[in-house]
Design an enzyme around this catalytic site. Structure first.
Site, PDB file in Angstrom:
ATOM      1  N   ARG A 153      -7.903  -4.457  -8.906  1.00 33.60           N
ATOM      2  CA  ARG A 153      -9.061  -4.028  -8.108  1.00 33.60           C
ATOM      3  C   ARG A 153     -10.338  -3.999  -8.957  1.00 33.60           C
ATOM      4  O   ARG A 153     -11.421  -4.302  -8.460  1.00 33.60           O
ATOM      5  CB  ARG A 153      -8.795  -2.656  -7.487  1.00 33.60           C
ATOM      6  N   LYS A 157      10.144   0.344  10.267  1.00 27.80           N
ATOM      7  CA  LYS A 157      10.101   0.965  11.594  1.00 27.80           C
ATOM      8  C   LYS A 157       9.212   0.242  12.591  1.00 27.80           C
ATOM      9  O   LYS A 157       8.083  -0.125  12.273  1.00 27.80           O
ATOM     10  CB  LYS A 157       9.587   2.407  11.463  1.00 27.80           C
ATOM     11  N   GLY A 184       1.219  -3.745   0.870  1.00 26.37           N
ATOM     12  CA  GLY A 184       1.752  -3.571  -0.491  1.00 26.37           C
ATOM     13  C   GLY A 184       3.019  -4.341  -0.785  1.00 26.37           C
ATOM     14  O   GLY A 184       3.129  -5.046  -1.799  1.00 26.37           O
ATOM     15  N   GLY A 199      -4.086  -0.311   4.767  1.00 26.48           N
ATOM     16  CA  GLY A 199      -4.355   0.293   6.073  1.00 26.48           C
ATOM     17  C   GLY A 199      -5.389  -0.472   6.865  1.00 26.48           C
ATOM     18  O   GLY A 199      -5.266  -0.652   8.080  1.00 26.48           O
TER      19      GLY A 199
END
Length: 397
Positions: free
Chosen positions: A41, A198, A351, A374
């Protein structure tokens, strides 16, 4: 997407001698001793900073780091290790400024790092007074932190609202371009891979993509729920039986458009969840009551790889099996290699996806690797990110 771009302002000479405030994403992992363990980053943020410095701007850069408590600065929250590493990479000293909200001294051609912005009281709730103070520090606000683009905070949204000029940095602009290319104007067929443990965490993404994609490949625990929806046995595999109807609805929505959710025809199973558990390939219809499905089988992998090679655009979020265990990594590796070989434009994010790309060394063969977890997921859900929304508003004057 119409936003002002920092590169254009620089090209027009509009950043020269100006005070430029860059919101970067420098939230890097640190070990217990406070040493940076991975600096991607930081490296990714440097081009924007150098662009501003070359233009003769007075440059301030800030970021969040970790999860500090607002109003309580602790040494472990400091951006000092980040400034040190960035200084090494740029070959210059980068002073770190604390308590900067009420004023910063920085000369044209100089660079300072403003201490962890999440320590400021009101940052997360986008306090208007704080945002206005930040905006008063600069002539140009540059948002270059896609990883925070889904949050409306003082240093990402409020400052963009009140700064004289608000624009997208090169990193954020690249994300906007890649997302637009993949989802707004895709070359077809558009194939999406959505995998994870999930369905519940990715249900809205699956529903949004079902309206747009030509093939929706599901993997991991999500695929097990879809196997259940298709009436197949899954043994004691991870799944969400209460979401079978939602999975059926996604399958039907795709079918109604002449699109498909390919259901695995063969799988790789084990009796226990362990790296050394013996792996057995079997037809999806033959899964035993005590089996765990930990990967897609070779026939399914080959079929999906062929689909990816024929795609026009590929969106990839999540490995299709437990790729950390070599015996159950074949499916993810096969699809990763197919994406690398495909002539399709590919965008990947999340990720675990980035870990798979690194494991198989295909980073140069993926069209665009998204830096925001996100934020990337919210884009796939069809949401308009706050950062995009405010920058578009400001671009309209």
């Amino acid at each position: 997407m119409n936003v002002l771009r920092f590169e254009d302002l620089v090209a027009r000479g509009q950043a020269t001698g100006k005070r430029v405030f860059i919101r970067a994403d420098l939230n890097v992992p640190l070990d217990d001793a406070g040493h940076i363990t991975e600096d991607t980053r930081i490296r990714a943020s440097i081009p924007c900073i150098e662009l501003a410095l070359k233009a003769g701007a007075a440059v301030m850069v800030t970021s969040h780091l970790g999860r500090p408590t607002e109003g309580e600065f602790k040494p472990e929250d400091s951006l000092a290790p980040v400034a040190r590493r960035m200084g090494e990479l740029m070959g210059r000293e980068i002073p770190v400024v604390a308590n900067w909200v009420d004023g910063v001294t920085v000369a044209p051609g100089s660079l300072v790092m403003l201490e962890n912005c999440r320590v400021n009281k009101g940052e997360k709730k986008n306090n208007e007074e704080l945002a206005k103070k930040m905006a008063a520090l600069c002539d140009i606000f540059v948002h270059d932190a896609f990883g925070t683009a889904h949050r409306a905070e003082a240093s990402t949204y409020g400052i963009a609202q009140f700064a004289k000029v608000a624009c997208a940095g090169p990193l954020l602009a690249a994300e906007i371009d890649a997302i637009t290319k993949a989802l707004a104007n895709p070359k077809r067929p558009l194939v999406a891979i959505v995998a994870g443990s999930k369905v519940s965490t990715k249900l809205t993404i699956l529903q949004a993509l079902a309206k747009n994609v030509d093939q929706l490949i599901v993997g991991g625990g999500i695929a097990n729920t879809f196997l259940l929806a298709a009436g197949l046995p899954i043994g004691k595999s991870l799944a969400e039986a209460d979401l079978v109807n939602e999975a059926k609805a996604v399958i039907e929505a795709m079918k109604a458009r002449g699109a498909a959710v390919p259901i695995p025809t063969d799988v790789v199973t084990a009796k226990t969840f362990a790296a050394d558990a013996p792996a057995t390939v079997k037809a999806a219809a033959d899964v035993a009551a005590d089996d765990l499905i930990l990967d897609i089988g070779p026939k399914t992998s080959a079929l999906l790889a062929d689909m990816l090679k024929k795609a026009g655009t590929i969106v990839w979020n999540g490995p299709v099996g437990v790729f950390e265990f070599d015996a159950f990594a074949h499916g993810t590796e096969t699809l990763a290699r197919a994406i690398a070989e495909s002539s399709a434009f590919s965008i990947a994010g999340g990720g675990d996806t980035l870990a798979a790309i690194a494991k198989y060394g295909i980073d140069k063969d993926v069209g665009y690797i998204s830096t925001g977890g996100g934020a990337f997921l919210e884009v796939l859900e069809g949401k308009t990110l706050p950062a995009f929304e405010i920058l578009q508003k400001r671009a309209q004057g």
